[in-house]
Scaffold this active site. Sequence first.
Site, short mmCIF file in Angstrom:
data_model
loop_
_atom_site.label_atom_id
_atom_site.label_comp_id
_atom_site.label_asym_id
_atom_site.label_seq_id
_atom_site.Cartn_x
_atom_site.Cartn_y
_atom_site.Cartn_z
N GLU A 89 0.67 -1.12 -0.57
CA GLU A 89 0.06 -0.12 -0.56
C GLU A 89 0.46 0.95 0.00
O GLU A 89 2.12 1.12 0.62
CB GLU A 89 -0.74 0.38 1.70
CG GLU A 89 -2.00 -0.92 1.44
CD GLU A 89 -3.16 -0.02 0.37
OE1 GLU A 89 -2.58 1.08 -0.61
OE2 GLU A 89 -4.35 0.12 0.62
N ASP A 90 0.46 2.47 -0.65
CA ASP A 90 1.48 4.00 -0.22
C ASP A 90 0.94 4.34 0.66
O ASP A 90 1.63 4.80 1.66
CB ASP A 90 0.83 4.42 -1.50
CG ASP A 90 -0.54 4.66 -1.56
OD1 ASP A 90 -1.86 3.90 -0.94
OD2 ASP A 90 -1.26 5.80 -2.63
N ASP A 139 -4.53 4.52 6.12
CA ASP A 139 -5.08 5.79 6.84
C ASP A 139 -6.59 5.04 8.26
O ASP A 139 -6.22 4.37 8.87
CB ASP A 139 -5.42 7.19 6.29
CG ASP A 139 -5.60 6.69 4.62
OD1 ASP A 139 -6.11 5.66 5.02
OD2 ASP A 139 -5.85 7.95 4.27
N PHE A 183 -3.47 15.83 5.14
CA PHE A 183 -3.20 14.90 3.51
C PHE A 183 -2.20 15.72 3.15
O PHE A 183 -1.69 16.39 2.79
CB PHE A 183 -4.76 15.97 2.61
CG PHE A 183 -5.07 15.41 1.66
CD1 PHE A 183 -5.41 13.81 1.41
CD2 PHE A 183 -4.56 16.29 0.43
CE1 PHE A 183 -6.00 13.23 0.36
CE2 PHE A 183 -4.94 15.11 -0.55
CZ PHE A 183 -5.44 14.05 -0.77
N ARG A 230 0.89 12.53 -8.50
CA ARG A 230 0.92 11.49 -8.58
C ARG A 230 2.46 11.02 -8.72
O ARG A 230 3.44 10.59 -7.96
CB ARG A 230 0.32 10.36 -9.16
CG ARG A 230 -1.16 9.68 -8.78
CD ARG A 230 -2.09 8.45 -9.13
NE ARG A 230 -3.09 8.43 -9.17
CZ ARG A 230 -3.16 8.20 -8.08
NH1 ARG A 230 -2.80 7.04 -7.17
NH2 ARG A 230 -5.13 7.62 -8.10
#
Length: 175
Positions: free
Chosen positions: A98-99, A102, A151, A164
């Site tokens: 996963e990047d 959260d 964020f 990205r």
Amino acid sequence: QLKDKYFEEYINSKDVQQLVASVASRINEDYKGKHVVFLGVLNGAFMFAADLLKSIDLSCEISFVKMSSYKGTSSTGEVHELIGLVTDLTNKHVVIVEDIVDTGLTLNKLFAMVRHDKPASVEIATLLFKPSAFKGTEIPKYIGREIPNKFVVGYGLDYDGLGRNSDAILKLKEK
């Protein structure tokens, strides 16, 4: 600037690569002599997965799934499977890539999908982890860095599809 938001550098590209190398080193140690299937979560994890695998010296393969739970800058609370799991994971060691983790809601759904195939083991590798936002049940074993519930974009992470392509991690600029 991405659309209506402004961002500033949070983790520079050199530090991002050091985080990737650290995660790869721990995986290499833990899975020495084993075959591993890396399962990247698109779209966000594509850069992390690519760089991570460059530093993996194990017998391995990679596959991808696409899940979605975000709209704009926040999670919708609903997870949708857009591209499903096609690799047989039976009796294999699986590392979900996963990047960012959260809320953990995407991982809960993905874990259920993976466990259905009865793998030998399942772990999670993530570049970034937001413990203060986490509501899931599956805590990542391999974490590049914990961050506050802010964020962020870049290095695969996006804001409505944008940002990205940055090799650094950027955070939303405070007003």
